[in-house]
Scaffold this motif. Structure first.
Motif, PDB file in Angstrom:
ATOM      1  N   UNK A 205       0.813  -1.213   0.000  1.00  0.00           N
ATOM      2  CA  UNK A 205       0.000   0.000   0.000  1.00  0.00           C
ATOM      3  C   UNK A 205       0.848   1.265   0.000  1.00  0.00           C
ATOM      4  N   UNK A 206       1.921   1.269   0.769  1.00  0.00           N
ATOM      5  CA  UNK A 206       2.747   2.479   0.883  1.00  0.00           C
ATOM      6  C   UNK A 206       3.403   2.868  -0.436  1.00  0.00           C
ATOM      7  N   UNK A 207       3.576   1.906  -1.339  1.00  0.00           N
ATOM      8  CA  UNK A 207       4.278   2.165  -2.593  1.00  0.00           C
ATOM      9  C   UNK A 207       3.359   2.228  -3.802  1.00  0.00           C
ATOM     10  N   UNK A 208       2.056   2.118  -3.595  1.00  0.00           N
ATOM     11  CA  UNK A 208       1.142   2.072  -4.730  1.00  0.00           C
ATOM     12  C   UNK A 208       0.998   3.432  -5.406  1.00  0.00           C
ATOM     13  N   UNK A 209       0.821   3.378  -6.723  1.00  0.00           N
ATOM     14  CA  UNK A 209       0.524   4.572  -7.517  1.00  0.00           C
ATOM     15  C   UNK A 209      -0.970   4.857  -7.368  1.00  0.00           C
TER      16      UNK A 209
END
Length: 415
Positions: free
Chosen positions: A256-260
Motif C-alpha cells: 500500500x505504501x508504494x502504490x501509484x
C-alpha cells in the motif's frame, strides 16, 4: 478444470444452475452432486466442441439428467465413474432438457439457503464458498486452515443438513437478522479470499470479489436502511478500488505504501465515501462500517505519508472491542506502529501473537518483520520475513516477503 475462459464461465454459471435445480427439486445434496457432474462434462466437452449457445441452459439440462440418474441409482458413486459426456451439439434434447433456464438469478436465494440456522457458522461459510463462490474443497480447506478431508466431510454434512431441513427460497422472517448477519459474514469471507487469495499463482481472484460485490449490492437494494449491509458494500468498493495498483506488470505485489494512487478507481471511491457518509449519519455503528471508515481514511490520503494513522489506530481499537478476531489486533499493531512508533506496535503484536488461531498463518511473522525493520533491527526483520515467506501460500505474497528478506541482507552487507 479446462481452459481459463471455460473455467471462469463455469464458476459464474454454477450458482445459477444449482439454484435452478434446488428451486425445482429440493434435495440440495443431490442437486449439488449433479451440478458438479455437469460441470465436469462441460469442462471435457466445451474446449473440444465449442461453447453452446446457452451455456447455463446446457448445464441445467445435463445436470437434470445427472440428477435423474442419481435418483434412480442405488449407488450415487456410479455416476462419478461414468466417462460418457453429453453430446454438446444437442444438449437441449438430453433427458431433462425441457427444464427451463432460470428466469431469475437464484444466487442470492442460494446464499440465504446456505446460511440456514441449522448449520454452524463455519459450515455456512464453507458451503457458500462451495455452492455460491465456486471454490474447490481444497481451496476452502486452505482458507479455513484445516486438512482437505476434514473440509470435505464438513461440506458433505452441511449439504445433508440443508436437505434434511428443507429448501426455502424466500427471505427469512423470524430469523432474518441471524440469516442476514451470517450472509454478510460469508460475503466478507468470499471477498477477502478474492482480494488476497489464500494460495495460488496470483494475488487476487477477481471472479470472487466481483461476485461478492454483486451480491452485496443486491442485498443493499433489498434493505437500503441496513447500516451493516451498506458498510460492507462500502468496504468492498474502497478496498477493490486499489486492485489495479496492487501488482506490477510482472505480477509482483506492490504494498500500500508504494502504490501509484492515480491507478486507484476514484469513481468507486467516490461512490463508496458518499454511501459511508449517508450510513454513518443514519444507522448504528457496526464492525463493517468501522472497517469501511478505516478504508476511507486510506482512500482520502494523497500518499502514505499523508495517512492519518492515529485515526486508523483509534478505529481499529473500536473495531477490536466489537470483534473477537486476532487479525484485527494484527492490523492495529501496524497502525499503532505507524502512529506511535514500532516499539508500541510490537507491544500490541505481542498481546496476540500466541493466539492459536494465528498459528498456521504467515501474518504475525510478516507484521513483526515490518515493525522490526522500522525499528532498525534488520537481522530480526530478515528472519521473520523468511519465516513468513515459508508459511505463505500465495505466490506473490511469498515472493514479496522473500524479496524483503533479501533486500535487508544486502543492506547489512553494505554496512
Amino acid at each position: 478444470m479446462g481452459e481459463p475462459g471455460v473455467e471462469d464461465l463455469l464458476r459464474r454459471s454454477a450458482p445459477q444452475v444449482l439454484g435452478a435445480l434446488v428451486r425445482r427439486h429440493g434435495r440440495f445434496d443431490l442437486c449439488e452432486d449433479a451440478v458438479q457432474e455437469a460441470l465436469l462434462a462441460a469442462a471435457r466437452a466445451w474446449p473440444q466442441y465449442g461453447l453452446p449457445d446457452e451455456p447455463v441452459a446446457w448445464l441445467i439440462a445435463v445436470a437434470g439428467r445427472k440428477l435423474t440418474d442419481l435418483w434412480r441409482s442405488e449407488h450415487a458413486r456410479r455416476l462419478r465413474e461414468d466417462t460418457v459426456a453429453a453430446d454438446p451439439s444437442t444438449p437441449q434434447h438430453a433427458p431433462g432438457a425441457d427444464m427451463p433456464g432460470p428466469a431469475v438469478d437464484d444466487t442470492l436465494e442460494l446464499l440465504l439457503l446456505c446460511t440456514h440456522p441449522a448449520l454452524s457458522e463455519p459450515s455456512r461459510i464453507a458451503l457458500t464458498l462451495r455452492a455460491v463462490g465456486g471454490l474447490t474443497t481444497a481451496e476452502i480447506a486452505r482458507a479455513f486452515m484445516v486438512p482437505e478431508p476434514t473440509m470435505g466431510q464438513r461440506i458433505s454434512r452441511a449439504k445433508a443438513t440443508i436437505s434434511a431441513a428443507g429448501a426455502s427460497f424466500t427471505l427469512p422472517g423470524h430469523d432474518r437478522d441471524e440469516r442476514l448477519a451470517a450472509a454478510l459474514h460469508v460475503l466478507y469471507v468470499v471477498f477477502t479470499e478474492g482480494h488476497t487469495a489464500t494460495a495460488g499463482p496470483t494475488l487476487t481472484r477477481v471472479d470472487l470479489t466481483a461476485e461478492a460485490v454483486r451480491l452485496t449490492r443486491r442485498l443493499h437494494r433489498l434493505l437500503p436502511g441496513d447500516g451493516e449491509i451498506a458498510g460492507l458494500l462500502t468496504l468492498m468498493l474502497l478496498v477493490d478500488a486499489r486492485r489495479a495498483a496492487r501488482t506490477g506488470a510482472d505480477g509482483r505485489l506492490v504494498p500500500l505504501a508504494e502504490q501509484d494512487r492515480s491507478r486507484w478507481d476514484h469513481g468507486a471511491i467516490g461512490e463508496a465515501t458518499d454511501l459511508l457518509e449517508r450510513t454513518l449519519s443514519a444507522a448504528p455503528l457496526g464492525p463493517y462500517q468501522l472497517q469501511a471508515a478505516i478504508a476511507a481514511v486510506h482512500a482520502e490520503a494523497a500518499g502514505d505519508a499523508d495517512t492519518d494513522w492515529r485515526q486508523i489506530a483509534v478505529l481499529y481499537r473500536m473495531l477490536e472491542r466489537r470483534s473477537d478476531n486476532p487479525v484485527v489486533t494484527l492490523n492495529r499493531a501496524v497502525a499503532v506502529g505507524m502512529a506511535h512508533g514500532p516499539a508500541r506496535g510490537l507491544e500490541v503484536l505481542d498481546s496476540v501473537a500466541a493466539d492459536p488461531r494465528l498459528r498456521r498463518t504467515h501474518r504475525p511473522d510478516a507484521v513483526r518483520a515490518h515493525l522490526l525493520e522500522r525499528l532498525g533491527d534488520h537481522a530480526g526483520a530478515r528472519e521473520h520475513y523468511r519465516r513468513a515467506a515459508r508459511a505463505a501460500l500465495n505466490q506473490p505474497e511469498k515472493r514479496y516477503l522473500e524479496e524483503r528478506a533479501a533486500s535487508l541482507e544486502l543492506t547489512e552487507q553494505d554496512q
